[in-house]
Enzyme design. Sequence first.
Site, PDB file in Angstrom:
ATOM      1  N   GLN A  51       0.661  -1.023   0.234  1.00 39.50           N
ATOM      2  CA  GLN A  51      -0.224   0.383   0.368  1.00 39.50           C
ATOM      3  C   GLN A  51       1.226   1.181   0.596  1.00 39.50           C
ATOM      4  O   GLN A  51       0.159   2.508  -0.206  1.00 39.50           O
ATOM      5  CB  GLN A  51      -1.031   0.261   1.213  1.00 39.50           C
ATOM      6  CG  GLN A  51      -2.099  -0.825   1.452  1.00 39.50           C
ATOM      7  CD  GLN A  51      -3.069  -1.513   2.677  1.00 39.50           C
ATOM      8  OE1 GLN A  51      -2.675  -1.542   3.690  1.00 39.50           O
ATOM      9  NE2 GLN A  51      -4.529   0.009   2.257  1.00 39.50           N
ATOM     10  N   CYS A  91     -10.803  -0.278   3.609  1.00 40.04           N
ATOM     11  CA  CYS A  91      -9.245  -0.442   3.666  1.00 40.04           C
ATOM     12  C   CYS A  91      -8.723   1.399   3.752  1.00 40.04           C
ATOM     13  O   CYS A  91      -9.277   1.861   2.112  1.00 40.04           O
ATOM     14  CB  CYS A  91      -8.865  -1.212   1.741  1.00 40.04           C
ATOM     15  SG  CYS A  91      -7.548  -1.282   1.296  1.00 40.04           S
ATOM     16  N   LEU A  92      -7.408   1.325   3.849  1.00 38.99           N
ATOM     17  CA  LEU A  92      -7.099   2.494   3.126  1.00 38.99           C
ATOM     18  C   LEU A  92      -6.938   2.799   2.265  1.00 38.99           C
ATOM     19  O   LEU A  92      -7.136   4.202   1.728  1.00 38.99           O
ATOM     20  CB  LEU A  92      -5.986   2.519   4.784  1.00 38.99           C
ATOM     21  CG  LEU A  92      -5.837   2.500   6.141  1.00 38.99           C
ATOM     22  CD1 LEU A  92      -4.834   2.449   6.634  1.00 38.99           C
ATOM     23  CD2 LEU A  92      -7.227   3.610   6.072  1.00 38.99           C
ATOM     24  N   HIS A 133      -6.763  -9.801   5.481  1.00 39.12           N
ATOM     25  CA  HIS A 133      -6.563  -8.767   4.996  1.00 39.12           C
ATOM     26  C   HIS A 133      -4.986  -7.677   4.589  1.00 39.12           C
ATOM     27  O   HIS A 133      -5.119  -7.924   2.799  1.00 39.12           O
ATOM     28  CB  HIS A 133      -7.140  -7.971   5.500  1.00 39.12           C
ATOM     29  CG  HIS A 133      -7.458  -6.355   5.208  1.00 39.12           C
ATOM     30  ND1 HIS A 133      -8.443  -5.168   3.905  1.00 39.12           N
ATOM     31  CD2 HIS A 133      -6.659  -5.714   3.946  1.00 39.12           C
ATOM     32  CE1 HIS A 133      -8.549  -4.470   4.053  1.00 39.12           C
ATOM     33  NE2 HIS A 133      -7.722  -4.188   3.690  1.00 39.12           N
ATOM     34  N   GLU A 134      -4.401  -8.050   5.233  1.00 39.74           N
ATOM     35  CA  GLU A 134      -3.175  -7.270   4.774  1.00 39.74           C
ATOM     36  C   GLU A 134      -2.489  -7.922   3.683  1.00 39.74           C
ATOM     37  O   GLU A 134      -1.448  -8.191   3.129  1.00 39.74           O
ATOM     38  CB  GLU A 134      -1.881  -7.535   6.078  1.00 39.74           C
ATOM     39  CG  GLU A 134      -2.862  -5.885   7.231  1.00 39.74           C
ATOM     40  CD  GLU A 134      -2.956  -5.399   6.251  1.00 39.74           C
ATOM     41  OE1 GLU A 134      -2.460  -4.538   5.274  1.00 39.74           O
ATOM     42  OE2 GLU A 134      -4.740  -5.279   7.491  1.00 39.74           O
ATOM     43  N   HIS A 137      -2.649  -8.143  -0.007  1.00 39.39           N
ATOM     44  CA  HIS A 137      -2.448  -6.956  -0.249  1.00 39.39           C
ATOM     45  C   HIS A 137      -0.942  -7.814  -0.520  1.00 39.39           C
ATOM     46  O   HIS A 137      -0.409  -6.764  -1.939  1.00 39.39           O
ATOM     47  CB  HIS A 137      -2.408  -5.895   1.102  1.00 39.39           C
ATOM     48  CG  HIS A 137      -3.169  -5.259   1.359  1.00 39.39           C
ATOM     49  ND1 HIS A 137      -3.649  -4.344  -0.411  1.00 39.39           N
ATOM     50  CD2 HIS A 137      -4.167  -4.251   2.090  1.00 39.39           C
ATOM     51  CE1 HIS A 137      -4.920  -3.001  -0.030  1.00 39.39           C
ATOM     52  NE2 HIS A 137      -4.018  -4.127   2.073  1.00 39.39           N
TER      53      HIS A 137
HETATM   54  O1  GNR Z   1      -8.093   0.193   9.048  1.00 41.06           O
HETATM   55  C1  GNR Z   1      -8.619  -1.060   8.446  1.00 41.06           C
HETATM   56  N1  GNR Z   1      -9.270  -1.634   9.094  1.00 41.06           N
HETATM   57  C2  GNR Z   1     -10.049  -3.019   8.280  1.00 41.06           C
HETATM   58  C3  GNR Z   1     -11.461  -3.155   9.101  1.00 41.06           C
HETATM   59  C4  GNR Z   1     -11.731  -4.132   9.034  1.00 41.06           C
HETATM   60  C5  GNR Z   1     -11.298  -5.468   8.072  1.00 41.06           C
HETATM   61  C6  GNR Z   1      -9.977  -4.857   7.578  1.00 41.06           C
HETATM   62  C7  GNR Z   1      -9.710  -3.748   7.865  1.00 41.06           C
HETATM   63  S1  GNR Z   1      -7.601  -3.235   7.479  1.00 41.06           S
HETATM   64  C8  GNR Z   1      -8.115  -1.736   7.077  1.00 41.06           C
HETATM   65  C9  GNR Z   1      -6.487  -1.203   7.127  1.00 41.06           C
HETATM   66  C10 GNR Z   1      -5.880  -1.682   5.594  1.00 41.06           C
HETATM   67  O2  GNR Z   1      -6.270  -1.073   4.556  1.00 41.06           O
HETATM   68  N2  GNR Z   1      -5.391  -2.084   5.674  1.00 41.06           N
HETATM   69  O3  GNR Z   1      -4.261  -3.164   4.843  1.00 41.06           O
HETATM   70 NI    NI Z   2      -6.262  -2.588   3.128  1.00 41.01          NI
END
Ligand code: GNR
Ligand code: NI
Length: 167
Positions: A51, A91-92, A133-134, A137
């Site tokens: 990211q 996701c950010l 989730h990470e 990425h």
């Molecule tokens: O901040 C984040 N919150 C979140 C909420 C629910 C499931 C996954 C996340 S990860 C996200 C930060 C982010 O984008 N990490 O890649």
């Molecule tokens: Ni994310």
Amino acid sequence: MALLPILRYPDPRLKKVAAPVERIDESIRTLARNMAETMYEAPGIGLAATQVDVHKQLVVIDVSEDKSALLVLVNARILERAGSQAGEEGCLSVPGIYDKVERAERVTVQYLDLDGVERTLEAEGLLAVCIQHELDHLTGKVFVDYLSQLKQTRIKNKLAKQARITA
Ligand code: GNR
Ligand code: NI
């Protein structure tokens, strides 16, 4: 200390596959520190190197309420997954978009810490979601990839419109 710019979906660089970290040196520790600072400032509960346009297998996570549980995972792999849960994800790199994604309820993950020590962690609930989730990425996947084509198109249009407004 430094805040790093975060790539926005659908930037094609979010699709790159990260390479293993070969040596945990001061540059990796500095990157991890800056990623943690960027995550806390956002604020978010996780951030993958992808990211911030660094294509190495490094993620930072902190699902605590008070920034007290920073986890830095280098070269992480999921050894085991069990059960399932469906929760709202954000996701950010996809600001303002939240949708339901199905994930394993529990994962066992093996990784190196910043001292190069191999560790194993068993996680469940939100931490397990965040790890999945990470690590997605790092293989070029974003949570919206799990949504329908129609939703993906709508999200792209919405983010493009937002980008025009902020520009
Ligand atoms: O901040 C984040 N919150 C979140 C909420 C629910 C499931 C996954 C996340 S990860 C996200 C930060 C982010 O984008 N990490 O890649
Ligand atoms: Ni994310």
